[in-house]
Design an enzyme around this catalytic site. Sequence first.
Site, mmCIF file in Angstrom:
data_model
loop_
_atom_site.group_PDB
_atom_site.id
_atom_site.type_symbol
_atom_site.label_atom_id
_atom_site.label_comp_id
_atom_site.label_asym_id
_atom_site.label_seq_id
_atom_site.Cartn_x
_atom_site.Cartn_y
_atom_site.Cartn_z
ATOM 1 N N PHE A 1 28.148 -37.390 43.874
ATOM 2 C CA PHE A 1 29.484 -37.697 44.384
ATOM 3 C C PHE A 1 29.430 -39.030 45.125
ATOM 4 O O PHE A 1 28.669 -39.192 46.086
ATOM 5 C CB PHE A 1 29.959 -36.570 45.306
ATOM 6 C CG PHE A 1 30.080 -35.251 44.595
ATOM 7 C CD1 PHE A 1 31.288 -34.835 44.057
ATOM 8 C CD2 PHE A 1 28.965 -34.430 44.430
ATOM 9 C CE1 PHE A 1 31.394 -33.636 43.379
ATOM 10 C CE2 PHE A 1 29.061 -33.219 43.752
ATOM 11 C CZ PHE A 1 30.276 -32.821 43.222
ATOM 12 N N ASN B 1 25.796 -35.867 47.606
ATOM 13 C CA ASN B 1 26.735 -36.873 48.104
ATOM 14 C C ASN B 1 26.025 -38.183 48.401
ATOM 15 O O ASN B 1 24.901 -38.174 48.911
ATOM 16 C CB ASN B 1 27.296 -36.421 49.463
ATOM 17 C CG ASN B 1 28.597 -35.686 49.347
ATOM 18 O OD1 ASN B 1 29.198 -35.629 48.288
ATOM 19 N ND2 ASN B 1 29.032 -35.117 50.460
ATOM 20 N N CYS B 2 26.700 -39.306 48.170
ATOM 21 C CA CYS B 2 26.222 -40.569 48.725
ATOM 22 C C CYS B 2 26.539 -40.541 50.213
ATOM 23 O O CYS B 2 27.711 -40.464 50.607
ATOM 24 C CB CYS B 2 26.930 -41.753 48.070
ATOM 25 S SG CYS B 2 26.620 -43.305 48.942
ATOM 26 N N VAL B 3 25.485 -40.579 51.038
ATOM 27 C CA VAL B 3 25.683 -40.361 52.473
ATOM 28 C C VAL B 3 26.553 -41.442 53.113
ATOM 29 O O VAL B 3 27.409 -41.137 53.955
ATOM 30 C CB VAL B 3 24.325 -40.175 53.207
ATOM 31 C CG1 VAL B 3 23.479 -41.440 53.125
ATOM 32 C CG2 VAL B 3 24.548 -39.771 54.655
#
Lengths: 94, 129, 118
Positions: B40, B78-80
């Site tokens: 994501f 997720n891309c942090v």
Amino acid sequence: MKILHHICSSPSESNALACALRFVGPKDTLLLAGNAVTAALLPHWLNAMDGYDLCLMKADVEARGLMTQLTRFRQIDYAEFVALTLTHHKVISW
Amino acid sequence: MSKLIILVTGQVYGPASGWHALQFTQAALAAGEQIHCVFFFRNGVTQSNALVCPASDETDLLREWQKIADQYHVPLINCVSAAWRRGIMSADDAKENGRTGHNLAEPFIMGGLGELVTGIEQADRVVSF
Amino acid sequence: MKAIAIIFRQSPHGNAAGREALDLALMAATYEQQVHLIFIDEGVLNLLGNQQPELIGCKDYIATFKALDLYEVASVIVSEVSLCGFGLDKTALVYPATVADDGQIRQLLEQVDEVLVF
């Protein structure tokens, strides 16, 4: 080299279809998904897509009540989308 | 069997990006393909917001992602940095940033774009939604 | 190692597409992938000089384009058709990108392993 061009927005929402059509090759497939299915109602875009292998996501056509208007186009389900992903060398989601 | 990586960039409510990605992921798994992960990025990180609360007669995308992850053990990453910018934090992230609440739904995990890149390196195809 | 093309097709600053595309491109280059940046349509405006994004509350990621050589990306391509469409030429750009026609860009899209569009 076959590329699957996955277009997810209508021509009035974004330049996705216009960009795909600039770089589409003769063996490629154009897949209209989401609001992009409405492009198949528009003479200008139909003309631009003429001659290319074209398919539409069936669920998106039916969800929008466009079965009658778009009946002449090949319509696919998600299993067929997965299969197209693998029979083409890459997918470009515009 | 092919290995696919699914990239989701559309937000949880409004665009159908998440729904399309879910249907594709389910179809790929049903066909026996392997999903390396669902990654994501951009507005797609909002799919992991545990506080998203659709009405009872509406599609609960988060619940659907959780079911897929549960049934097929597909990592949801997720891309942090995209997540932090959009107000999505795990308990650890909240502590690190001095925030009192956190909202990352299980079993989503935070990762970096490096994980997307190594995923692309290992996968046969990337499909973006 | 994979060859990855990242396409910029939207104007800068109206949304985060350009910035997030650049983040991914640089990360892929750092992970030693063969990265190609391709600017088409309104995306070519990302490369214009004299931008001041901080005036509208945006981060100046454009400055990073000037330093692309530090990241060892394989190529930086800008569409000739799109540049001309905006009445621009190569001299207006912050990075000496290779100007290519649509046929050349198509060839590159065929050569790479994956194409990601922003």
